[in-house]
Design an enzyme around this catalytic site. Structure first.
Site, mmCIF file in Angstrom:
data_model
loop_
_atom_site.group_PDB
_atom_site.id
_atom_site.type_symbol
_atom_site.label_atom_id
_atom_site.label_comp_id
_atom_site.label_asym_id
_atom_site.label_seq_id
_atom_site.Cartn_x
_atom_site.Cartn_y
_atom_site.Cartn_z
ATOM 1 N N ASP A 161 -0.986 -1.615 5.880
ATOM 2 C CA ASP A 161 -0.882 -0.965 7.223
ATOM 3 C C ASP A 161 -1.961 -1.706 8.105
ATOM 4 O O ASP A 161 -2.858 -2.138 7.624
ATOM 5 C CB ASP A 161 -1.113 0.634 6.996
ATOM 6 C CG ASP A 161 -0.011 1.164 6.558
ATOM 7 O OD1 ASP A 161 1.080 0.684 6.481
ATOM 8 O OD2 ASP A 161 -0.325 2.413 6.229
ATOM 9 N N GLU A 194 0.938 -1.179 0.024
ATOM 10 C CA GLU A 194 0.035 -0.182 0.008
ATOM 11 C C GLU A 194 0.861 0.842 -0.137
ATOM 12 O O GLU A 194 1.656 1.442 0.963
ATOM 13 C CB GLU A 194 -0.943 -0.059 1.453
ATOM 14 C CG GLU A 194 -1.778 1.254 1.518
ATOM 15 C CD GLU A 194 -2.412 1.093 3.049
ATOM 16 O OE1 GLU A 194 -2.165 -0.046 3.511
ATOM 17 O OE2 GLU A 194 -2.827 2.072 3.381
ATOM 18 N N ASP A 197 -3.941 -0.586 9.831
ATOM 19 C CA ASP A 197 -5.018 0.436 10.521
ATOM 20 C C ASP A 197 -6.388 0.197 9.471
ATOM 21 O O ASP A 197 -6.408 -0.693 8.810
ATOM 22 C CB ASP A 197 -4.498 1.982 10.209
ATOM 23 C CG ASP A 197 -4.109 2.174 8.751
ATOM 24 O OD1 ASP A 197 -4.420 1.441 8.062
ATOM 25 O OD2 ASP A 197 -3.444 3.147 8.587
ATOM 26 N N ASP A 245 -7.592 1.945 6.944
ATOM 27 C CA ASP A 245 -7.377 2.083 5.630
ATOM 28 C C ASP A 245 -6.757 0.775 5.067
ATOM 29 O O ASP A 245 -7.123 0.031 3.926
ATOM 30 C CB ASP A 245 -6.461 3.239 5.408
ATOM 31 C CG ASP A 245 -7.178 4.358 5.014
ATOM 32 O OD1 ASP A 245 -8.337 4.167 4.886
ATOM 33 O OD2 ASP A 245 -6.616 5.585 4.981
#
Ligand code: 1YM
Length: 643
Positions: A504, A431, A506, A508
């Site tokens: 990641d 990403e 998180d 997103d």
């Protein structure tokens, strides 16, 4: 002890040797001894009850997880015969539970169709259990026999009481042997999914599942569908938008082979076709599915031509066109099924192709004639699919001409690995450019390729192939994988045997991961099925104290680690939450997430394709309501919600 020994004869010894063989090589009889094998035992016993139901003598089955993780299965069938078995000289019940493969051979030619993947039965469960109790209600009496330590009889069949004359049935309780299995903890959800499926596949049969581990007062959940596989279609299409009201349900019998199909089209673009033989999911299809697909394509083409919807000059609709947005269950009950292929997931009996074709063609043609409105909608849907397929082909050709679907030197984004051997090659889908840059510096350039994704990829749940090919991020993945897509897909051409999603830790990151998995699930399913897709697990925290530091993957691991430190030190620790991959320096990223020796990868499997499909539909599909419900239901379980 002496007394028991005197009762042994030659066949007793053979019996014990048989069960001993099962304990020595359990994998040969139940596949695995992990949690999957543990659950398999339940279905071996339930199969006997289902056979009894298919023979017409049983309409109620209960499955109970007891407090000690033993399992009880009860049915209201005739009860396993209690008379002395001619060949073994012991009761038939005991014979069924102690003689390997005894199941079907002793029943006198009943209609036996169920049976797990490995076709083994009660004696295998007995061999792999630390104890088993079998109770039979029959002739106004309650009969009981008990086994211990892998199938040794500790109580011969004994009458332990009276029951009402009309009461009949079999109750079996078994406790899997923890010396054999990796775990002895049953998972309620796993049992529930299969119990519900069995209820759909056997219309009219009532199945109840109950978990007594936390609370003995529960009534459990009952699954009972008079509509059978029609109700299965309704269930599968619950979060989709059907384009016609009627669920088409066709059924026929020939030479003792029962064949059934239910189907309905929805507004989506993917198909959900599931086939079963004797209640077993035939993942790789086979003759029953082929017969139906062939007839479906033929009948729709005939109908469209006859009604002048498809003109002379038009080319015929293909098998792919007619299955777009189709939800279908094919179920066949066969007294002598031949399963083929590496995982035995394909029906091979050639006579079934014709039966399936005939039953389906006749019924479906009649349906189209009697329901002109639905027929029109269905045919129009398939025509649209054909046009989209032609457009996708053009789009593919166009991108190819521009050099977009071939690996060329202009290829800027992909940092390929130097190895040309797919078996040792991996591709990290990363990403963002900054993490991509880090990964490029951290990698082993011989075997690790890096493909950074710039933006969010398209949600493929809401798009057709032609639009998907318009998305640059997706195109770059298809190109890198080498497999092609759609009609051209070829897994043999896969350039990396590990495709690793690295996002990641998180919200997103998990969104991008879900989008990627949806893409793979819908358009590259074999790469998941063959075990090529992985998710990397970057550490969630870095704990530093003094000059030493440690990376930990989860909150649980963090707590565990902190608890090992002396109290005085604990307060001096600096705990850093890793926000993004880009925040780690290149050595850290290499060490924790990419290096084969130290990283943790999670392999993505399709344990239950049907449930997976439902979840993708909920999370990524058109309907908002089911997604809201799902989030409300599961939000309390979500940890590390990082908003
Ligand atoms: C909870 C498990 O095993 N039910 C069950 C098993 C059998 C019968 C009925 C049965 C079958 C037949 C005749 C027949 C079995 N019998 C045999 C065998 N529930 C459970 N319910 N009478 C009763 O097939 O003809 C094997 S399984 F071999 F003894 F007949």
């Amino acid at each position: 002890m002496k007394e028991t020994e005197e009762h042994y004869n030659a066949s007793d010894i053979q019996v014990l040797e048989g069960l001993e063989a099962v304990r020595k090589r359990p994998g040969m009889y139940i596949g695995t001894t992990d949690v999957k094998g543990l659950h398999h035992l339940v279905w071996e016993i339930v199969d006997n009850s289902i056979d009894e139901a298919l023979a017409g003598y049983c309409d109620n089955i209960e499955i109970i997880i007891n407090k000690d993780n033993s399992i009880t299965v009860k049915d209201n069938g005739r009860g396993i015969p209690v008379d002395i078995h001619k060949k073994t000289g012991i009761s038939t019940v005991e014979t069924v539970y102690t003689v390997l493969h005894a199941g079907g051979k002793f029943g006198g030619g009943g209609y036996k169709v169920s049976g797990g993947l490995h076709g083994v039965g009660a004696s295998v469960v007995n061999a792999l259990s630390s104890w088993v109790t079998v109770t039979v209600y029959k002739n106004g009496k309650i009969h009981e026999t008990k086994f211990e330590k892998g199938g040794k009889t500790v109580q011969k069949l004994t009458i332990i009481g009276n029951c009402e004359q009309e009461r009949t049935g079999t109750t079996v309780t078994f406790k899997p042997d923890i010396d054999i299995f990796d775990t002895d903890i049953y998972d309620y959800e796993t049992l529930k999914v299969r119990t519900r499926e069995l209820a759909f596949l056997n219309k009219g049969l009532r199945l109840t599942l109950r978990d007594d581990r936390d609370d003995e007062d529960t009534t459990g959940e009952t699954f009972h569908y008079e509509g059978g596989i029609s109700e299965y279609i309704k269930y599968l299409n619950k979060n989709k938008t059907p384009i016609h009201d009627e669920i088409i349900h066709l059924e026929g019998e020939n030479d003792g082979i029962i064949f059934e199909v239910a189907m309905q089209y929805n507004s989506g673009y993917t198909d959900n076709i599931y086939s079963f033989v004797n209640n077993i999911n035939t993942h790789d299809g086979g003759t029953h599915e082929e017969g139906v697909r062939r007839a479906l394509t033929r009948i729709i083409n005939n109908y469209a031509k006859k009604n002048n919807i498809l003109k002379e000059k038009d080319s015929s609709l293909t098998g792919d066109d007619v299955k777009e947005g189709l939800t279908m269950i094919v179920s066949c009950k066969h007294p002598n099924p031949q399963f083929e292929g590496q995982t035995k997931g394909r029906l091979g009996n050639s006579e079934v192709r014709k039966i399936a074709d005939n039953v389906f063609a006749e019924g479906f043609e009649r349906f189209l004639m009697e329901n002109p409105d639905a027929a029109k909608i269905i045919v129009e849907k398939t025509m649209t699919a054909a046009r989209a397929r032609a457009a996708a082909k053009k789009a593919r050709e166009l991108t190819r001409r521009k050099g977009g679907l071939e690996l060329t030197n202009q290829w800027g984004k992909l940092a390929d690995c130097s190895s040309k051997n797919p078996e040792e090659s991996e591709i990290f889908i990363v990403e963002g450019d900054s993490a991509g840059g880090q990964a490029k510096q951290s990698r082993n350039a011989k075997t690790q390729a890096i493909l950074p994704l710039r933006g969010k990829i398209l949600n493929v749940e809401k798009a057709r192939l032609d639009r998907i090919l318009g998305n640059e991020e997706i195109r770059s993945m298809i190109t890198a994988f080498g497999t092609g897509i759609g009609e051209e897909f070829n897994i043999e051409k896969l350039r990396y045997h590990k495709i690793i999603i690295m996002t990641d830790a998180d919200v997103d990151g998990s969104h991008i991961r879900t989008l990627l998995l949806t893409l793979f699930y819908r358009f590259f399913k074999p790469i998941i099925e063959k075990g090529h897709v992985y998710v990397s697990q970057p550490p969630l925290y870095k704990v530093t104290h003094g000059k030493t530091f440690k990376f930990v993957l989860t909150d649980e691991e963090l707590e565990e680690y902190l608890s090992t430190l002396p109290e005085s030190t604990r307060s001096k620790c600096i705990i850093n939450r890793n926000k993004g991959l880009g925040e780690m320096d290149k050595e850290e990223l290499c060490y924790t997430t990419m290096n084969i020796e130290h990283r943790t990868l999670r392999k993505i499997t399709i344990d239950d394709a049907i449930e997976a499909d439902k979840i993708f539909e909920i999370l990524m599909g058109e309907e908002v309501e089911p997604r809201r419900n799902f989030i409300e239901e599961y939000a309390p379980y979500a940890k590390n919600l990082d908003i």
